[in-house]
Motif scaffolding. Structure first.
Motif, PDB file in Angstrom:
ATOM      1  N   ASP A  78       0.800  -1.227   0.000  1.00  0.00           N
ATOM      2  CA  ASP A  78       0.000   0.000   0.000  1.00  0.00           C
ATOM      3  C   ASP A  78       0.833   1.277   0.000  1.00  0.00           C
ATOM      4  OD1 ASP A  78      -2.646  -1.133   0.046  1.00  0.00           O
ATOM      5  OD2 ASP A  78      -2.238  -1.794   2.088  1.00  0.00           O
ATOM      6  N   LYS A  90      -5.545  -2.266  -4.608  1.00  0.00           N
ATOM      7  CA  LYS A  90      -6.128  -2.758  -3.363  1.00  0.00           C
ATOM      8  C   LYS A  90      -6.516  -4.232  -3.432  1.00  0.00           C
ATOM      9  CE  LYS A  90      -5.575   0.696  -0.776  1.00  0.00           C
ATOM     10  NZ  LYS A  90      -4.367   1.035  -1.549  1.00  0.00           N
ATOM     11  N   SER A  93      -3.256  -6.025  -2.470  1.00  0.00           N
ATOM     12  CA  SER A  93      -2.954  -5.927  -1.038  1.00  0.00           C
ATOM     13  C   SER A  93      -3.959  -6.729  -0.219  1.00  0.00           C
ATOM     14  CB  SER A  93      -2.938  -4.461  -0.586  1.00  0.00           C
ATOM     15  OG  SER A  93      -4.202  -3.849  -0.740  1.00  0.00           O
ATOM     16  N   THR A  94      -5.189  -6.851  -0.726  1.00  0.00           N
ATOM     17  CA  THR A  94      -6.192  -7.671  -0.039  1.00  0.00           C
ATOM     18  C   THR A  94      -5.824  -9.147  -0.119  1.00  0.00           C
ATOM     19  OG1 THR A  94      -7.916  -6.054  -0.555  1.00  0.00           O
ATOM     20  CG2 THR A  94      -8.655  -8.257   0.058  1.00  0.00           C
ATOM     21  N   ASN A  97      -3.222  -9.739   2.424  1.00  0.00           N
ATOM     22  CA  ASN A  97      -3.828  -9.697   3.753  1.00  0.00           C
ATOM     23  C   ASN A  97      -4.553 -11.003   4.057  1.00  0.00           C
ATOM     24  OD1 ASN A  97      -4.470  -8.394   6.169  1.00  0.00           O
ATOM     25  ND2 ASN A  97      -6.412  -7.645   5.375  1.00  0.00           N
ATOM     26  N   GLY A 111      -0.925  -6.862  10.013  1.00  0.00           N
ATOM     27  CA  GLY A 111      -2.103  -6.107   9.597  1.00  0.00           C
ATOM     28  C   GLY A 111      -2.176  -4.744  10.241  1.00  0.00           C
ATOM     29  N   GLY A 115      -1.719  -1.615   7.725  1.00  0.00           N
ATOM     30  CA  GLY A 115      -3.016  -0.980   7.556  1.00  0.00           C
ATOM     31  C   GLY A 115      -3.147   0.303   8.352  1.00  0.00           C
ATOM     32  N   ILE A 262     -10.888   1.669   6.246  1.00  0.00           N
ATOM     33  CA  ILE A 262      -9.959   0.738   5.614  1.00  0.00           C
ATOM     34  C   ILE A 262      -9.676  -0.441   6.547  1.00  0.00           C
ATOM     35  CG2 ILE A 262      -7.599   0.454   4.788  1.00  0.00           C
ATOM     36  CD1 ILE A 262      -9.274   1.956   2.830  1.00  0.00           C
ATOM     37  N   GLY A 263      -9.522  -0.144   7.833  1.00  0.00           N
ATOM     38  CA  GLY A 263      -9.271  -1.207   8.807  1.00  0.00           C
ATOM     39  C   GLY A 263     -10.401  -2.218   8.852  1.00  0.00           C
ATOM     40  N   LYS A 266     -10.104  -4.384   5.737  1.00  0.00           N
ATOM     41  CA  LYS A 266      -8.982  -5.314   5.845  1.00  0.00           C
ATOM     42  C   LYS A 266      -9.274  -6.413   6.869  1.00  0.00           C
ATOM     43  CE  LYS A 266      -5.106  -2.468   4.264  1.00  0.00           C
ATOM     44  NZ  LYS A 266      -4.458  -3.473   3.395  1.00  0.00           N
TER      45      LYS A 266
END
Length: 597
Positions: A78, A90, A93-94, A97, A111, A115, A262-263, A266
């Motif tokens: 990110d 994204k 990055s997902t 994660n 995380g 994040g 965003i948190g 994620k």
């Protein structure tokens, strides 16, 4: 209904979405699949062999592994390339994660770092702040933590009591107060801290560990996620340079709430990864464990559990990557700017705030149910630490508290929708008025079709109509007072969650049929059908409760009569469909979308 090229946040309740508009796992590029393989290889080869030591809270080991993750680029997804990162989309990055989830507490440490710890600087930092901090955060040379919660303020973030006052020489702010439950606090180097300047202007600061007057308290003794660091922080005239103010003075809420968005998203991806692992563990154990001279995987009630677990995970996966695609598209609009402003980034993130909350609530509750069923499948063994499902069950409990409790998020979901409508960002009021006209006339509700996708689309349309019907009734009844009717908002949130989840699964199923054909995609089609059918029944129950609360007498009888017309289903047993789903989970001992794929 219209189909916008770039869906507006919340528009899913009133507009149709073309399947080609959504991202699904089947759309992953070779590069994205490579990131998944790299991440999983790192977890399997470097993290899991040291899992026992991590769970005993070995700071040195955790930091060492985080730096190794940094060398692989897993902390840089990110972070823009200009600041030492990879600047990935994204979706990528997902994927990273989700793929880290098997690492349990260590996944949480990463995380929190990539994040909520790093993104405030990515989105809201000045160029100088980005140059100073992001390269080290992307490489793992320095670790970040996010510091919002206080002893007297959790969900009420703006009730924070930590203060900041400009020093006599004007070169620094003196922070006083405390924070609690800070992930990574035991070994973090950089802390994103919120305080009120002069007791009123809620502002974010970048605080370094060596800051005079700043100290870290002892580790909390937690129910789960034991391998992650969680400590309180203390500020006693902590001297933070004025150049470490993050974003605008008095605008810390823009950072706090949007980073929480965003948190939340994620967190949903992390729950997805954990759900997949849990299904694998439960499937493997069910095939090994024998009772009455045969594997328990042969018993229908065990198979039903595995089928339900697989269905929930399919729906969750569909939601997570759909949302990743939405956020991607919105943030890409800022790519051509040399230095995007915090306000622009905040606006882009906030567009899908309610979708992020939906992901968080659905994911945390789905994983809780999946973990609970896995323990049940394991029986007494599942209650012992010898089997990982025991830890997954304990670790999963925090997810309904993290990033704003599920209760708070349920209030935010319909509340955000109404605010968007009042601002003219969404034609919700117009759609409600149109529906009222339809309801006073001769309402035509099509008979359910037996064609799979058409049938599912009919259920989804009914779900949306029910939500608009009872939601409009509630708004008409309470007006602005609806903000204090928390039970009503929670019911409306549950309807919105069912719509977004069901639609996400249906859109993915439609894409799978296009890709593989109806026969190979029949398995996925059964999953989205079962989910929509079940939630339509639940929606009818919720609607009856809401109508009974908002009306009485003849008005209520009329509304219940209208509701009955809105819910049309043909008799259908879901048991045979679930048996087919369970058969493939048992056979492959893993989460399944397309059998044998």
């Amino acid at each position: 209904m219209t189909t916008p090229s770039q869906p507006v946040g919340g528009s899913f309740v009133i507009q149709e979405t073309n399947p080609e508009q959504v991202i699904t796992p089947e759309d992953f590029t070779e590069e994205q699949r490579m990131f998944k393989e790299t991440t999983m290889a790192f977890v399997e080869g470097d993290v899991l062999p040291q899992d026992e030591a991590i769970e005993k809270l070995d700071y040195e080991l955790t930091v060492k592994l985080m730096r190794e993750a940094g060398e692989l680029g897993l902390l840089a997804a990110d972070v823009p390339e200009a600041y030492g990162g990879l600047g990935l989309d994204k979706v990528s990055s997902t994927i990273i994660n989700e793929s880290l989830a098997k690492a349990s507490s260590f996944a949480l440490s990463i995380g929190a770092h990539v994040g909520i710890g790093t993104l405030p600087i990515v989105f809201f930092g000045t160029d100088e702040q980005k140059q100073r901090y992001l390269p080290d955060l992307a490489s793992g040379k320095r670790i970040a933590a996010y510091c919002l919660t206080e002893p007297a303020s959790g969900s009420d973030a703006l009730g924070a009591r930590t203060t900041a006052k400009l020093s006599p020489d004007g070169k620094s702010y003196l922070l006083n107060g405390s924070k609690i439950y800070i992930t990574n606090a035991g070994f973090a180097d950089i802390f994103i801290v919120y305080a009120k300047i002069d007791g009123s202007q809620f502002t974010a600061f970048i605080v370094e560990r060596e800051t005079p007057g700043f100290s870290v308290g002892p580790e909390e003794k937690k129910m789960g996620i034991k391998g992650s660091s969680t400590c309180p922080l203390f500020f006693d005239q902590a001297q933070v340079p004025i150049e470490n103010v993050l974003g605008e003075i008095g605008k810390g809420h823009l950072i706090a709430f949007n980073i929480l968005n965003i948190g939340r998203f994620k967190l949903g991806a992390g729950c997805l990864g954990a759900a997949k692992e849990t299904i694998q563990l439960a499937g493997e154990y069910a095939n090994i464990r024998k009772q009455f001279n045969k594997p328990i995987s042969e018993f229908p009630l065990i198979r039903e559990k595995l089928a339900d677990m697989n269905i929930q995970t399919y729906v969750l996966e569909s939601m997570v990557y759909r949302t990743a695609g939405l956020i991607d598209d919105k943030l890409k609009q800022l790519e051509h700017q040399t230095e995007q402003s915090g306000n622009q980034a905040a606006k882009a993130i906030a567009e899908y705030a309610l979708e992020c909350s939906i992901n968080k609530v659905f994911a945390s509750e789905a994983l809780h149910h999946i973990a609970d069923e896995a323990v049940q499948i394991h029986g007494g063994y599942g209650y012992t630490q010898e089997y990982k499902v025991e830890r997954i069950y304990r670790d999963a409990r925090i997810n309904r508290i993290f990033e704003g409790t599920n209760e708070i998020n349920r209030l935010l979901i319909p509340g955000t929708l109404l605010k968007k409508a009042m601002k003219g960002e969404l034609p919700l009021i117009e759609r409600l008025e149109a529906l009222q006209q339809e309801l006073t006339g001769t309402l035509e509700v099509p008979e359910p079709s037996h064609a799979s996708l058409a049938e599912q689309q009919g259920y989804l349309t009914q779900l949306k109509t029910i939500f608009l019907f009872v939601g409009g009734t509630a708004v008409q009844k309470f007006g602005t007072r609806i903000e204090s009717e928390q039970e009503v908002l929670s019911h409306l949130a549950n309807l919105m969650i069912a719509i977004y989840a069901g639609e996400s699964a249906l859109l993915r199923t439609a894409k799978l049929i296009t890709r593989y054909g109806e026969e190979r995609a029949a398995y996925a089609s059964s999953m989205s059908l079962i989910f929509l059918r079940y939630n339509l029944q639940e929606a009818e129950s919720i609607a009856k409760e809401l109508l009974a609360y908002t009306a009485a007498g003849d008005v209520l009888r009329t509304q219940l009569s209208l509701l009955k017309k809105l819910v049309k289903v043909h008799p259908l047993s879901l048991t045979p469909l679930k048996r087919v789903i369970a058969e493939h989970v048992v056979r492959q001992e893993r989460y399944v979308v397309v059998p044998n794929a």
